[in-house]
Design a protein around this motif. Structure first.
Motif, PDB file in Angstrom:
ATOM      1  N   GLY A 134       0.819  -1.209   0.000  1.00 30.74           N
ATOM      2  CA  GLY A 134       0.000   0.000   0.000  1.00 30.74           C
ATOM      3  C   GLY A 134       0.848   1.253   0.000  1.00 30.74           C
ATOM      4  O   GLY A 134       2.086   1.216   0.072  1.00 30.74           O
ATOM      5  N   GLY A 135       0.167   2.407  -0.072  1.00 32.03           N
ATOM      6  CA  GLY A 135       0.861   3.686  -0.151  1.00 32.03           C
ATOM      7  C   GLY A 135       1.773   3.972   1.015  1.00 32.03           C
ATOM      8  O   GLY A 135       2.826   4.603   0.855  1.00 32.03           O
ATOM      9  N   ALA A 136       1.415   3.492   2.215  1.00 29.97           N
ATOM     10  CA  ALA A 136       2.241   3.748   3.396  1.00 29.97           C
ATOM     11  C   ALA A 136       3.601   3.067   3.303  1.00 29.97           C
ATOM     12  O   ALA A 136       4.569   3.507   3.920  1.00 29.97           O
ATOM     13  CB  ALA A 136       1.518   3.297   4.659  1.00 29.97           C
ATOM     14  N   SER A 137       3.692   2.004   2.533  1.00 30.34           N
ATOM     15  CA  SER A 137       4.947   1.258   2.432  1.00 30.34           C
ATOM     16  C   SER A 137       5.945   1.920   1.485  1.00 30.34           C
ATOM     17  O   SER A 137       7.112   1.531   1.443  1.00 30.34           O
ATOM     18  CB  SER A 137       4.676  -0.177   1.964  1.00 30.34           C
ATOM     19  OG  SER A 137       4.178  -0.170   0.642  1.00 30.34           O
ATOM     20  N   VAL A 138       5.504   2.940   0.731  1.00 35.54           N
ATOM     21  CA  VAL A 138       6.397   3.617  -0.223  1.00 35.54           C
ATOM     22  C   VAL A 138       6.308   5.134  -0.074  1.00 35.54           C
ATOM     23  O   VAL A 138       6.568   5.873  -1.020  1.00 35.54           O
ATOM     24  CB  VAL A 138       6.078   3.202  -1.681  1.00 35.54           C
ATOM     25  CG1 VAL A 138       6.488   1.760  -1.936  1.00 35.54           C
ATOM     26  CG2 VAL A 138       4.597   3.397  -2.010  1.00 35.54           C
ATOM     27  N   ASN A 139       5.934   5.614   1.123  1.00 34.15           N
ATOM     28  CA  ASN A 139       5.721   7.052   1.299  1.00 34.15           C
ATOM     29  C   ASN A 139       6.956   7.809   1.781  1.00 34.15           C
ATOM     30  O   ASN A 139       6.868   8.978   2.138  1.00 34.15           O
ATOM     31  CB  ASN A 139       4.533   7.316   2.230  1.00 34.15           C
ATOM     32  CG  ASN A 139       4.787   6.919   3.665  1.00 34.15           C
ATOM     33  OD1 ASN A 139       5.847   6.377   3.984  1.00 34.15           O
ATOM     34  ND2 ASN A 139       3.830   7.159   4.535  1.00 34.15           N
ATOM     35  N   SER A 140       8.103   7.146   1.803  1.00 35.01           N
ATOM     36  CA  SER A 140       9.353   7.818   2.164  1.00 35.01           C
ATOM     37  C   SER A 140      10.513   7.048   1.556  1.00 35.01           C
ATOM     38  O   SER A 140      10.358   5.895   1.113  1.00 35.01           O
ATOM     39  CB  SER A 140       9.520   7.880   3.690  1.00 35.01           C
ATOM     40  OG  SER A 140       9.765   6.591   4.221  1.00 35.01           O
ATOM     41  N   ILE A 141      11.675   7.690   1.535  1.00 40.44           N
ATOM     42  CA  ILE A 141      12.871   7.037   1.000  1.00 40.44           C
ATOM     43  C   ILE A 141      13.171   5.746   1.762  1.00 40.44           C
ATOM     44  O   ILE A 141      13.403   4.686   1.168  1.00 40.44           O
ATOM     45  CB  ILE A 141      14.086   7.982   1.092  1.00 40.44           C
ATOM     46  CG1 ILE A 141      13.824   9.294   0.340  1.00 40.44           C
ATOM     47  CG2 ILE A 141      15.340   7.292   0.574  1.00 40.44           C
ATOM     48  CD1 ILE A 141      13.568   9.143  -1.116  1.00 40.44           C
ATOM     49  N   ASP A 142      13.150   5.831   3.087  1.00 39.42           N
ATOM     50  CA  ASP A 142      13.473   4.657   3.909  1.00 39.42           C
ATOM     51  C   ASP A 142      12.476   3.528   3.681  1.00 39.42           C
ATOM     52  O   ASP A 142      12.865   2.352   3.649  1.00 39.42           O
ATOM     53  CB  ASP A 142      13.503   5.033   5.392  1.00 39.42           C
ATOM     54  CG  ASP A 142      14.727   5.875   5.752  1.00 39.42           C
ATOM     55  OD1 ASP A 142      15.699   5.859   4.976  1.00 39.42           O
ATOM     56  OD2 ASP A 142      14.691   6.541   6.806  1.00 39.42           O
TER      57      ASP A 142
END
Length: 442
Positions: A7-15
């Motif tokens: 989901g979006g939360a898993s790719v919402n930052s570089i880390d």
């Protein structure tokens, strides 16, 4: 072969993108189809672009979209070195799709433009993640899901054409079984999926959730949170070993842990139980996701991308007993009071007319309670549809609308828990079965 959905939360930052890459790396020797959503909050931002465009605020729409562009380019810069130029080339093609539309004037219904604009979120995120995986030496093939998932033109709630989609997915299956496919790597597949050529031997295919296209190549969406459904479609048509949905929680909980800090993990659930939970509004699994899996007995795992070692939840055919109470609260509810105008009974004819209106407006009531000469209907507060329903139903009934309510549903309830949950609440409606209780309150 396995299917993963992030989901979006898993790719919402570089880390988090790097973390997602490490999870995928640990499975890179297996055949894997990976579905990825738009980066966190991107869909909401694109919705604002669509709204500004449709209301004639072209400059505002372009400015809002410029912010989305910069965010994704910045993310790509932080992640990529050798693959940055290729990634930027692909991103620019997607940017152009939207900008070309934004310079036009709306002449079609809002839902059409919503899908053409909002669909780009998934395309941008998967583009960046695919190139990052290559940068990290994780071979993968990027696919445009619009060349695979064929739908009708019911924009924002498109219905999948399973026959055509199965034909398209069969091409993916053939690619996955070949040891190597040679040719020039392409970013977009065009109308025919068979045109996809890659230089790498790869077990991992990366594509988007939530979106599809009509037979005229117009982008469509499958409804909010439809990425889970996309993953289930692939799992079904590929006869996958399993589907895993990666989330930011330990698994399926018996309540929203943000609202209930003592929420419990449910380690095992049946398909039937999850369908019930989804029907009543639980946000963990999309309502349409379960059926394609249930039809072929494909187990669904819900796991935590923040700690992949946690066991998570498995959902399968087996019936599970002694489940804890499952608490679901839906805010922003509307109670519509309908009363027959001439004090006649609310019989078959007015009820059939009412359900016809529901169908035309694509409205699903959350709760209905009937009396001799009146009806009370609880609905999600979608202002445009509530207004249309009230106006149309006023031809048959006297109509009153009450807003700002909450709907509590408890599966496997206990009387003690129920009393605690409604303490100091003003209860408007109650419906109860042996398994489930629903309370509408203000």
């Amino acid at each position: 072969m396995k299917v993963f959905k992030f989901g979006g939360a898993s790719v919402n930052s570089i880390d988090r993108i790097k973390n997602t890459g490490e999870i995928i790396r640990s499975y890179e020797k297996e055949k894997l189809v990976v579905i990825i959503s738009a980066m966190g909050k991107t869909t909401n931002a694109l919705e604002k672009v669509a709204e500004a465009f449709f209301t004639g605020k072209k400059d505002e729409a372009l400015q809002l979209f410029e912010g989305i562009k910069k965010q994704h380019i910045t993310t790509a810069k932080y992640l990529l070195v050798t693959h940055f130029n290729k990634c930027l080339e692909q991103l620019s093609a997607f940017f152009t799709e939207v900008e070309w539309l934004l310079h036009d004037k709306p002449v079609k219904p809002f839902d059409y433009y919503y899908d053409q604009i909002v669909c780009v979120g998934e395309l941008l995120s998967t583009c960046i993640v695919s190139h990052y995986l290559k940068e990290a030496a994780i071979k993968n093939t990027w696919l445009d899901v619009r060349d695979i998932i064929r739908t009708d033109n019911n924009f924002r709630e498109a219905t999948v054409d399973w026959k055509v989609t199965e034909e398209k997915v069969s091409v993916v299956r053939c690619q996955m079984t070949e040891s190597k496919i040679t040719g020039n790597e392409q970013f977009k597949t065009g109308d025919e999926l068979k045109s996809v050529n890659v230089q790498l031997s790869t077990n991992i295919f990366l594509t988007q959730g939530f979106i599809g296209s009509t037979d005229e190549n117009e982008s469509t969406t499958l409804g909010r949170e439809g990425s889970d459904f996309t993953a289930a479609i692939f799992a079904n048509l590929l006869n996958a070993e399993s589907l895993t949905i990666w989330k930011d929680v330990a698994g399926v909980m018996n309540a929203d842990p943000k609202a209930f800090p003592d929420a419990q993990l449910i380690s095992e659930l049946s398909f039937d139980e999850v369908i019930e939970m989804a029907y009543y509004g639980a946000q963990v699994i999309h309502p349409k996701t379960i059926k394609p899996l249930q039809n072929k007995g494909i187990p669904l795992h819900v796991k935590c991308f923040l700690d992949a070692t946690l066991p998570g939840t498995i959902i399968h055919k087996k019936q599970i007993k002694h489940l804890p109470p499952v608490i679901i609260i839906k805010e922003a509810q509307v109670l519509m009071h309908l009363r027959s105008k001439d004090f006649s009974f609310v019989g078959e004819k007015p009820m059939s007319e009412l359900y016809k209106i529901f169908g035309e407006l694509k409205i699903k009531p959350n709760l209905i309670q009937t009396g001799a000469i009146s009806l009370q209907i609880c609905l999600d507060d979608k202002s445009d549809k509530i207004d249309q329903l009230a106006v149309t139903a006023s031809d048959i009934f006297d109509v009153q609308v009450e807003k700002g309510l909450s709907l509590l549903t408890i599966r496997h309830f206990t009387n003690e828990l129920l009393e605690k949950m409604i303490e100091e609440k003003s209860v408007l409606l109650t419906q109860k079965t042996m398994e489930t209780v629903q309370i509408l309150y203000r």
